[in-house]
Design a protein around this motif. Structure first.
Motif, mmCIF file in Angstrom:
data_model
loop_
_atom_site.group_PDB
_atom_site.id
_atom_site.type_symbol
_atom_site.label_atom_id
_atom_site.label_comp_id
_atom_site.label_asym_id
_atom_site.label_seq_id
_atom_site.Cartn_x
_atom_site.Cartn_y
_atom_site.Cartn_z
ATOM 1 N N ALA A 26 76.024 70.481 30.443
ATOM 2 C CA ALA A 26 76.005 69.655 31.649
ATOM 3 C C ALA A 26 74.967 68.540 31.582
ATOM 4 C CB ALA A 26 75.739 70.528 32.877
ATOM 5 N N LEU A 27 74.080 68.599 30.594
ATOM 6 C CA LEU A 27 73.070 67.551 30.404
ATOM 7 C C LEU A 27 73.405 66.688 29.182
ATOM 8 C CD1 LEU A 27 69.800 69.596 31.099
ATOM 9 C CD2 LEU A 27 71.118 68.187 32.701
ATOM 10 N N ASN A 28 74.695 66.623 28.854
ATOM 11 C CA ASN A 28 75.143 65.828 27.694
ATOM 12 C C ASN A 28 74.429 66.238 26.411
ATOM 13 O OD1 ASN A 28 76.997 64.169 29.160
ATOM 14 N ND2 ASN A 28 75.255 63.037 29.968
ATOM 15 N N SER A 29 74.309 67.554 26.224
ATOM 16 C CA SER A 29 73.701 68.163 25.034
ATOM 17 C C SER A 29 72.188 67.930 24.924
ATOM 18 C CB SER A 29 74.396 67.701 23.746
ATOM 19 O OG SER A 29 75.727 68.183 23.725
ATOM 20 N N MET A 30 71.578 67.480 25.982
ATOM 21 C CA MET A 30 70.122 67.401 26.010
ATOM 22 C C MET A 30 69.590 68.748 26.513
ATOM 23 S SD MET A 30 69.603 64.443 24.818
ATOM 24 C CE MET A 30 67.913 63.936 25.141
ATOM 25 N N PRO A 31 68.318 69.092 26.293
ATOM 26 C CA PRO A 31 67.241 68.332 25.683
ATOM 27 C C PRO A 31 67.421 67.999 24.192
ATOM 28 C CG PRO A 31 66.355 70.191 26.931
ATOM 29 C CD PRO A 31 67.839 70.366 26.840
ATOM 30 N N GLY A 32 68.218 68.766 23.441
ATOM 31 C CA GLY A 32 68.487 68.436 22.043
ATOM 32 C C GLY A 32 67.229 68.298 21.214
ATOM 33 N N VAL A 33 67.113 67.189 20.464
ATOM 34 C CA VAL A 33 65.952 67.013 19.588
ATOM 35 C C VAL A 33 64.663 66.834 20.382
ATOM 36 C CG1 VAL A 33 67.254 66.100 17.626
ATOM 37 C CG2 VAL A 33 66.358 64.526 19.359
ATOM 38 N N SER A 62 63.756 68.916 22.775
ATOM 39 C CA SER A 62 63.550 70.200 23.455
ATOM 40 C C SER A 62 62.083 70.584 23.613
ATOM 41 C CB SER A 62 64.297 71.314 22.711
ATOM 42 O OG SER A 62 65.692 71.141 22.823
ATOM 43 N N ALA A 63 61.275 70.375 22.574
ATOM 44 C CA ALA A 63 59.874 70.817 22.626
ATOM 45 C C ALA A 63 59.033 69.965 23.569
ATOM 46 C CB ALA A 63 59.259 70.791 21.231
ATOM 47 N N ARG A 64 59.512 68.771 23.911
ATOM 48 C CA ARG A 64 58.732 67.889 24.783
ATOM 49 C C ARG A 64 59.565 67.354 25.947
ATOM 50 N NH1 ARG A 64 59.636 66.005 19.742
ATOM 51 N NH2 ARG A 64 60.721 64.021 19.430
ATOM 52 N N TRP A 65 60.527 68.133 26.398
ATOM 53 C CA TRP A 65 61.451 67.697 27.443
ATOM 54 C C TRP A 65 60.725 67.337 28.732
ATOM 55 C CZ3 TRP A 65 65.692 65.397 27.658
ATOM 56 C CH2 TRP A 65 66.595 65.476 28.725
ATOM 57 N N ALA A 66 59.691 68.088 29.074
ATOM 58 C CA ALA A 66 58.954 67.821 30.320
ATOM 59 C C ALA A 66 57.811 66.830 30.121
ATOM 60 C CB ALA A 66 58.421 69.134 30.898
ATOM 61 N N GLY A 67 57.659 66.294 28.907
ATOM 62 C CA GLY A 67 56.667 65.252 28.688
ATOM 63 C C GLY A 67 55.502 65.625 27.800
ATOM 64 N N ALA A 107 65.696 73.061 37.076
ATOM 65 C CA ALA A 107 65.760 72.137 38.217
ATOM 66 C C ALA A 107 66.919 71.160 38.053
ATOM 67 C CB ALA A 107 64.439 71.386 38.356
ATOM 68 N N GLN A 108 67.131 70.699 36.819
ATOM 69 C CA GLN A 108 68.220 69.747 36.577
ATOM 70 C C GLN A 108 69.596 70.375 36.758
ATOM 71 O OE1 GLN A 108 66.681 68.661 32.688
ATOM 72 N NE2 GLN A 108 66.196 66.599 33.382
ATOM 73 N N LEU A 109 69.665 71.710 36.662
ATOM 74 C CA LEU A 109 70.943 72.418 36.789
ATOM 75 C C LEU A 109 71.112 73.108 38.140
ATOM 76 C CD1 LEU A 109 71.242 74.102 33.263
ATOM 77 C CD2 LEU A 109 72.303 71.976 34.041
ATOM 78 N N THR A 110 70.227 72.833 39.083
ATOM 79 C CA THR A 110 70.241 73.543 40.361
ATOM 80 C C THR A 110 71.619 73.547 41.015
ATOM 81 O OG1 THR A 110 67.909 73.056 40.790
ATOM 82 C CG2 THR A 110 69.271 73.606 42.691
ATOM 83 N N ASP A 111 72.286 72.406 41.045
ATOM 84 C CA ASP A 111 73.584 72.302 41.724
ATOM 85 C C ASP A 111 74.773 72.472 40.785
ATOM 86 O OD1 ASP A 111 72.301 71.808 44.155
ATOM 87 O OD2 ASP A 111 72.155 69.662 43.733
ATOM 88 N N THR A 112 74.510 72.875 39.547
ATOM 89 C CA THR A 112 75.593 73.053 38.568
ATOM 90 C C THR A 112 76.185 74.449 38.716
ATOM 91 O OG1 THR A 112 74.452 71.577 37.029
ATOM 92 C CG2 THR A 112 76.184 72.976 36.118
ATOM 93 N N PRO A 113 77.501 74.558 38.959
ATOM 94 C CA PRO A 113 78.116 75.884 39.129
ATOM 95 C C PRO A 113 78.059 76.705 37.845
ATOM 96 C CG PRO A 113 79.808 74.178 39.049
ATOM 97 C CD PRO A 113 78.495 73.467 39.095
ATOM 98 N N ASP A 114 78.145 78.015 38.006
ATOM 99 C CA ASP A 114 77.992 78.928 36.874
ATOM 100 C C ASP A 114 78.958 78.613 35.738
ATOM 101 O OD1 ASP A 114 76.006 80.158 38.273
ATOM 102 O OD2 ASP A 114 77.179 81.933 38.815
ATOM 103 N N GLU A 115 80.180 78.212 36.060
ATOM 104 C CA GLU A 115 81.173 77.995 35.005
ATOM 105 C C GLU A 115 80.891 76.725 34.190
ATOM 106 O OE1 GLU A 115 83.007 76.380 38.891
ATOM 107 O OE2 GLU A 115 81.801 78.118 38.265
ATOM 108 N N ARG A 116 79.939 75.906 34.614
ATOM 109 C CA ARG A 116 79.605 74.687 33.871
ATOM 110 C C ARG A 116 78.186 74.738 33.302
ATOM 111 N NH1 ARG A 116 79.566 70.376 37.454
ATOM 112 N NH2 ARG A 116 79.073 69.101 35.627
ATOM 113 N N ARG A 117 77.652 75.954 33.129
ATOM 114 C CA ARG A 117 76.274 76.095 32.649
ATOM 115 C C ARG A 117 76.225 76.514 31.172
ATOM 116 N NH1 ARG A 117 72.600 76.321 37.172
ATOM 117 N NH2 ARG A 117 71.066 77.484 35.949
ATOM 118 N N GLY A 118 77.243 76.117 30.412
ATOM 119 C CA GLY A 118 77.275 76.427 28.988
ATOM 120 C C GLY A 118 76.155 75.718 28.229
ATOM 121 N N ALA A 119 75.698 76.353 27.157
ATOM 122 C CA ALA A 119 74.615 75.782 26.349
ATOM 123 C C ALA A 119 74.643 76.427 24.975
ATOM 124 C CB ALA A 119 73.259 76.018 27.020
#
Length: 200
Positions: free
Chosen positions: A76-83, A85-90, A104-116
């Motif tokens: 749901a994040l277009n394959s992010m954090p991806g590369v 990942s280790a510094r996604w929050a800054g 937080a970015q997935l708060t409103d994402t339904p369970d069926e769209r939470r693939g990773a």
């Protein structure tokens, strides 16, 4: 005893590879060899970063070297954090902040769209030879709250598909090694690794 340099200072990654390879190989980390200036990770892909790290480690130390670049890719994040990942929050390596930002970015994402999936690109560099690289992927879903205290990084918010509902951080080290992205990449690289070390 054969030995290999894993180009990391992450003690948990070193222990994980040592478990997978067993007692016939001594796994060294960057803290075990002469210090050299490490080049920043600037590749756009996991494979590019892994190859760059392995080649530099082999060139600087003369050791047969492995390097991995791994990360967490959320559908749901277009394959992010991806590369990133280790510094996604800054801040590099702030696991708690990274996990909380993804949740937080997935708060409103339904369970069926939470693939990773977790992805691991593993590169092997033997001085004087062309580097080799493989990729391991571990599919699952992002849960809504952290569970478990094993593992590291995004493990507490990831439940692998095909399992019994436990998060990656609730698996034992042996269970995780048998199915994880890093375990799969290591298994794919093992024949080449053993040949390079003269174990076959």
């Amino acid at each position: 005893m054969s030995r290999i340099l894993l180009a990391t200072r992450n003690a948990k990654k070193l222990a994980e590879l040592q478990r997978i390879l067993g007692d016939s190989v001594k796994v060294l980390g960057l803290s075990d060899v002469r210090e050299f200036p490490e080049e920043p990770e600037t590749g756009a892909t996991f494979e590019a970063n892994a190859v760059d790290k392995a080649v530099q480690a082999a060139r600087e130390t003369g050791e047969i070297s492995l390097a991995d670049d791994s990360g967490f890719c959320v559908d749901a994040l277009n394959s992010m954090p991806g590369v990133l990942s280790a510094r996604w929050a800054g801040h590099h390596g702030d696991d708690d902040a990274n996990k909380q930002l993804v949740l937080a970015q997935l708060t409103d994402t339904p369970d069926e769209r939470r693939g990773a999936e977790f992805v691991c690109a593993l590169a092997l560099a033997v001085p004087g030879e062309e580097p080799r690289v493989v990729r391991g992927q571990w599919r699952g879903v992002v849960i809504r709250e952290e569970r478990g205290s094993n593992g590291f990084g995004y493990d507490p918010i990831f439940v692998p598909e095909g399992g019994d509902g436990r998060s990656s951080a609730e698996l034992t080290p042996a269970e995780k090694d048998a199915q994880s992205h890093r375990g799969l990449a290591t298994a794919l690289m093992l024949p080449q690794l053993k040949a390079a070390l003269g174990l076959i």
